[in-house]
Write an enzyme that holds these catalytic residues in place. Sequence first.
Site, PDB file in Angstrom:
ATOM      1  N   ASP A  76      -4.586  -3.828  -5.677  1.00  0.00           N
ATOM      2  CA  ASP A  76      -3.662  -3.601  -4.575  1.00  0.00           C
ATOM      3  C   ASP A  76      -4.477  -3.382  -3.305  1.00  0.00           C
ATOM      4  O   ASP A  76      -5.649  -3.046  -3.363  1.00  0.00           O
ATOM      5  CB  ASP A  76      -2.789  -2.367  -4.851  1.00  0.00           C
ATOM      6  CG  ASP A  76      -1.346  -2.591  -4.402  1.00  0.00           C
ATOM      7  OD1 ASP A  76      -1.136  -3.391  -3.477  1.00  0.00           O
ATOM      8  OD2 ASP A  76      -0.448  -1.970  -5.003  1.00  0.00           O
ATOM      9  N   ASP A  77      -3.816  -3.560  -2.157  1.00  0.00           N
ATOM     10  CA  ASP A  77      -4.392  -3.250  -0.853  1.00  0.00           C
ATOM     11  C   ASP A  77      -5.777  -3.897  -0.628  1.00  0.00           C
ATOM     12  O   ASP A  77      -5.858  -5.041  -0.278  1.00  0.00           O
ATOM     13  CB  ASP A  77      -4.463  -1.731  -0.635  1.00  0.00           C
ATOM     14  CG  ASP A  77      -3.074  -1.089  -0.740  1.00  0.00           C
ATOM     15  OD1 ASP A  77      -2.077  -1.827  -0.714  1.00  0.00           O
ATOM     16  OD2 ASP A  77      -2.986   0.134  -0.855  1.00  0.00           O
ATOM     17  N   THR A  78      -6.814  -3.113  -0.880  1.00  0.00           N
ATOM     18  CA  THR A  78      -8.175  -3.541  -0.509  1.00  0.00           C
ATOM     19  C   THR A  78      -8.806  -4.369  -1.632  1.00  0.00           C
ATOM     20  O   THR A  78      -9.895  -4.069  -2.104  1.00  0.00           O
ATOM     21  CB  THR A  78      -9.003  -2.272  -0.233  1.00  0.00           C
ATOM     22  OG1 THR A  78      -8.205  -1.362   0.542  1.00  0.00           O
ATOM     23  CG2 THR A  78     -10.231  -2.588   0.599  1.00  0.00           C
ATOM     24  N   TRP A  79      -8.139  -5.411  -2.013  1.00  0.00           N
ATOM     25  CA  TRP A  79      -8.485  -6.083  -3.263  1.00  0.00           C
ATOM     26  C   TRP A  79      -9.143  -7.457  -3.084  1.00  0.00           C
ATOM     27  O   TRP A  79      -9.444  -8.126  -4.063  1.00  0.00           O
ATOM     28  CB  TRP A  79      -7.211  -6.256  -4.089  1.00  0.00           C
ATOM     29  CG  TRP A  79      -6.315  -7.303  -3.532  1.00  0.00           C
ATOM     30  CD1 TRP A  79      -5.579  -7.226  -2.413  1.00  0.00           C
ATOM     31  CD2 TRP A  79      -6.126  -8.624  -4.038  1.00  0.00           C
ATOM     32  NE1 TRP A  79      -4.913  -8.393  -2.188  1.00  0.00           N
ATOM     33  CE2 TRP A  79      -5.238  -9.272  -3.173  1.00  0.00           C
ATOM     34  CE3 TRP A  79      -6.623  -9.318  -5.164  1.00  0.00           C
ATOM     35  CZ2 TRP A  79      -4.836 -10.594  -3.374  1.00  0.00           C
ATOM     36  CZ3 TRP A  79      -6.211 -10.630  -5.356  1.00  0.00           C
ATOM     37  CH2 TRP A  79      -5.335 -11.254  -4.472  1.00  0.00           C
TER      38      TRP A  79
END
Lengths: 721, 721
Positions: free
Chosen positions: A315-318
């Site tokens: 998720d997000d910073t992936w």
Amino acid sequence: METKRGGFTLPGEAGYEKLTLELCRKWGADCIRDSDGTTLSDEIISSGIPIYSTLCMVRSVNEYAKAHPEHLQRNFLMSDPVMAEGDTAEIFPLKKYFREQITVCPDDDVKEFWEVWDRTAGVLVPADSWEWDPERECVTVSGCAPYHLYTVSFLCCRIWEEISMYNHITNGWGDREHLMAVEPRYPEVQKVLLSFLDEWCTSHPATKVVRFTSMFYNFTWIWGADERERTIYTDWGSYDFSVNPVSLREFEREYGYRMTAEDFINNGKRCATHNPPTKKYRDWMEFTGKFVREFGRKCVDIVHSHGKLAYVFYDDTWIGVEPWGEHFEDFGFDGLIKCVFNAFEARLCAGAKVGTHELRLHPYLFPTGLRGEPTFAPGGHPEADARRYWACVRRALLRVKIDRIGLGGYISLVEPFPEFCGEVERIADEFRTLRALHEAGAPWSTGIRVAVLQSWGSLRTWNCSGHMHEHPELPLNHIYEAMAGQPFEVRALSFSEVAERGVPGDIDVIINAGREGDAWSGGEAWDDARLLEAISTFCARGGGVIGVGEPSARRGGFRHFRMGDMMGVDRETGETICFEKYRYEIRPHFITEETKSAPRFHNHTAGVYALGADTDVLLDGEDGIVAAAKRYGKGRGVYLSGFTYGSENARLLYRAILWAAEKEELADVYMTDSAEFECAYYPASGKLVIINNAPQAGRVTVKTPRGDVTAEIAGEGVAII
Amino acid sequence: METKRGGFTLPGEAGYEKLTLELCRKWGADCIRDSDGTTLSDEIISSGIPIYSTLCMVRSVNEYAKAHPEHLQRNFLMSDPVMAEGDTAEIFPLKKYFREQITVCPDDDVKEFWEVWDRTAGVLVPADSWEWDPERECVTVSGCAPYHLYTVSFLCCRIWEEISMYNHITNGWGDREHLMAVEPRYPEVQKVLLSFLDEWCTSHPATKVVRFTSMFYNFTWIWGADERERTIYTDWGSYDFSVNPVSLREFEREYGYRMTAEDFINNGKRCATHNPPTKKYRDWMEFTGKFVREFGRKCVDIVHSHGKLAYVFYDDTWIGVEPWGEHFEDFGFDGLIKCVFNAFEARLCAGAKVGTHELRLHPYLFPTGLRGEPTFAPGGHPEADARRYWACVRRALLRVKIDRIGLGGYISLVEPFPEFCGEVERIADEFRTLRALHEAGAPWSTGIRVAVLQSWGSLRTWNCSGHMHEHPELPLNHIYEAMAGQPFEVRALSFSEVAERGVPGDIDVIINAGREGDAWSGGEAWDDARLLEAISTFCARGGGVIGVGEPSARRGGFRHFRMGDMMGVDRETGETICFEKYRYEIRPHFITEETKSAPRFHNHTAGVYALGADTDVLLDGEDGIVAAAKRYGKGRGVYLSGFTYGSENARLLYRAILWAAEKEELADVYMTDSAEFECAYYPASGKLVIINNAPQAGRVTVKTPRGDVTAEIAGEGVAII
């Protein structure tokens, strides 16, 4: 159904120790985690229950970030176009952007990175024809062609990490510090991060699992100055945020050419995951992916050196962490955690090559949901939400094994919602029961191997870019969702690998589902004649081909739908209006045997017509064909004008895949007599699991090789027989 | 309203001499004509009333045609694709075609003209890899790539002239001879035709006007063998039927390259008028047009040498006769006759550079109409039809002068319909009254000069390809129809002339209305950056730009709608789904001041969004913007998502043009207060003509510089004040 402990991650919260430990028992949790905004107290940490700790490294060193603005992350942005009234034009490139997120780093050499484009003529303006005035934040372009439109592409510096920004603004955090994301390409930053991580591990002895959220680069999320355009751009999969002076220069050394602003800006359209990537962009992804893995591995190694496990949250910073990417195993992660709204996300998680597969269920323990509706707040019904989300995700869990589930957020919020606590207890039990069946042996499957043909190949298996709710218009998201609960083996193939090497011998059915020109339909990939040759050969020799929406659409060929001859249809784009279209009649067919009325595909493609008498038109509407089928050599083709996930439509797709694979006889095997129900049979356990996906109770009969099995099942309930 | 004689052409019929002469008096006819299927008796011919005689030369020498099948007309056709199961494929190219129309001429050298294509790989098969067996009518292709699709492009010979075929089959003419069209490129045929014409003129001394129907090549009309695909292809404007061995070879000598089958077959999509032409195809048109004019001129000269007039009927065999073509005057015609369903066809006729402009009104005096509905048959109401058609066409006659009107068909059919006879009497009087007003002096006009920007330029002014009812889906047809009754000066400009020379200085407003990639929107014409540069410059300096549907749509540029920055909108094609769209609010605007509800455009384009705060969104619907406006430099842009002709929509367009031309003040000049009414003021006569376009009576007030004028007008009636 028996209740066991284990496989459940519970969010703990300081100040609510009793509740935390009580629910730990009730739900059978074997792990306690912190969440964004919560901490764990010593009482929890010392409870003996293993601790998960969340960590987003790039936003964890804010003091360093404030002291070194030149080490913040960057990306390319484009100004709005400005018309040159005379021979000069003034452009204020930052004007349209949210200034709390976006600025310019004074250290960057604008002439090295920035570009000015004449968008009317489509030409780059020479660097000596424009000047940047940092005081006025203005680019002055000279020698303009009057009335042409000019844009500035600039390297912006982001001063507020996006997830911090979103949570801060959404929850009204007021004075709370704005976190900033540092750029790990700088050796100084790497040193700071590794040392931070090492110290963190040392200072958190109770932590058993470090859960990375996730690695270094967030998905691209650009905010606007104007409230009416608050989110200018969001792409779950794009690599924009990995751009910075160091990486641009290093890329040039490694690949022998420079990535320019325009390689990312792409005529203002950027390079979204939904569009076919250029060769350059793929190079950039490879280059970035390698860095993320290598530096990520160093982080994982530190975690391991402290005797802890390293999990990663998808998720997000992936960016660069794609779990179906070829090199995902190189990170050395011990587990993958996927937050799930939909069944296809569970399949994505389950298929990753990693030790532990964990799902983060919804609802999150937050007062409000995604669209601001009450959840754990007056008027909310979190127990109904939990049941609905679970029923949605559970479909996938009939087919594949997941090791753990869990929740996130503020445990304190659940206290006034005892029905929710009971529902989660039931869900946890149901999860462990399904897991036990998988552990005993795999469920019966059709054995049909389906390949989704798209631009990205395995990198983006079981998802397009992000969640269903972000792009519900994409038929492929819905196709994935339908198949997630069906007994097929699903993988992804890229156009280029099929063009180069043909369709692999172990594929039964190929699905191409997208819109003209997009990454899912293929666009210019179809200009490579080897691609159509490979698909035709596969089909003619007995393979199944299913096209959805505008599959294989590409102007300038023999058919607009390049696979049209296999599916028996093509689309009228305005180019062939002088041809009269074949006047078909609807024919009954195996695929539509259970279809009561023409399905409503919200993303229906208008103007699809039959190529001739050999096409079986199965369904149609006022503006063209909805479903068609055709035999092609020894193989079969199917066309659907769009696809919306729903019980009846999922059944239609199931039958279409069976027919395409020439496995019609399987329609009588472990098939429910009502599309609202699905089932799985576990030969090793001798158990038949029937789920009711609908909110209302109902009676179902399942055809099995040993005769019909009938059951009454509550709304969203399950029967194990 | 006064009744006068003249300006009316009556169809006579042998055996109905009394009726013919009686109606001649009643309708004020000054000419009697024959029709397809009727003859004139000596009594009529010697009545002293001038005679029009119809003549379609290429189908007038059937004895010669039967004796010389090698001199029949040809064209290229493509077989259906056939999949090669092994390394050979058998293709029966004639199979899908109507064998009473299509055959192969045994004299043609198949290796010189025919082509076999591998459509899967997109490559031409060498001529030595296939053989034609005329006995089996089969092409055998060897050395095939397995599973590839192959097609045969062949030079067919047409053995039944299309209009003869259509009339014969539709009217059940049984044994009546099939007429064949000879190819005038053969010198022998030219000799036969010229000598036929000369003899014909000699043997028809009473004929005053020879009405050519029209010259040599019919519009393309290909019939299929399967009843479910009876008309395979119909294009009113395509030059396919001018292809034959002689012309192909002569073209090569003249232009230095050979036109191949594929230049016409174009991947099976052919080269329809609705698609942008290739350079080669334009060369072919020029080459054919020159021949048609040169040989046509010889025919006209013969007619003139007999002291007769030569008129041309713009219909059927009209290829190369385009009345707005640059060289139309070279034919030397004395008159142009246009059959009219719609007002734009009357404008097309009126603007041609020729002495006499005549309209052939509907209904034709046939038992049934275009869709088989009764006209002059029990259940028919030809008087209502006549009134409706007239009300439709009359709008144009308020703006431009037409010299003559007339009817066609069997006069005997009108006898049981006295109301029809009365209606035609009224129409003829109304026509002559309007003509007299024009003769006294031109009506008031806005003075606004509108240019329609499309691929063909002046050649296809005031029409796309054929009639409205053939392609009602094209917004440009509807735009033409609306403007036909409005006080604008309309012309057409091609993309290439604008790219090369800019927008002419005497243009106020440019309209581009089409679908992505078509000849009306422009397709790849927009790849020439000079085009957008010219349009932008025109607009920024004060010009008006109106885009309709998918105007200037072309993938790969800064905007999908290349003119998007002028109109303030662009279309989401799937490429920019990651961009959030600007959240506009509907704004009141001059253009929509009289609009009661969002107009329903049946050809509405979905997915159009606003570019930003500078865009005034005027109308929208669930699936995007319907109307928008924007100021651009000193100029203005307007966008409409489609266009359907109707009173309210016509008024919307009128206001859009006034606004784009910055002439809002004209909204108070000779403007009716209800869109169902239109009016024209003739300064020289001091007369105001108000028409009611609706079937129901109504009251109308017209704003004039001398105050309001009010009138009550019957349904489809007129008031002259």
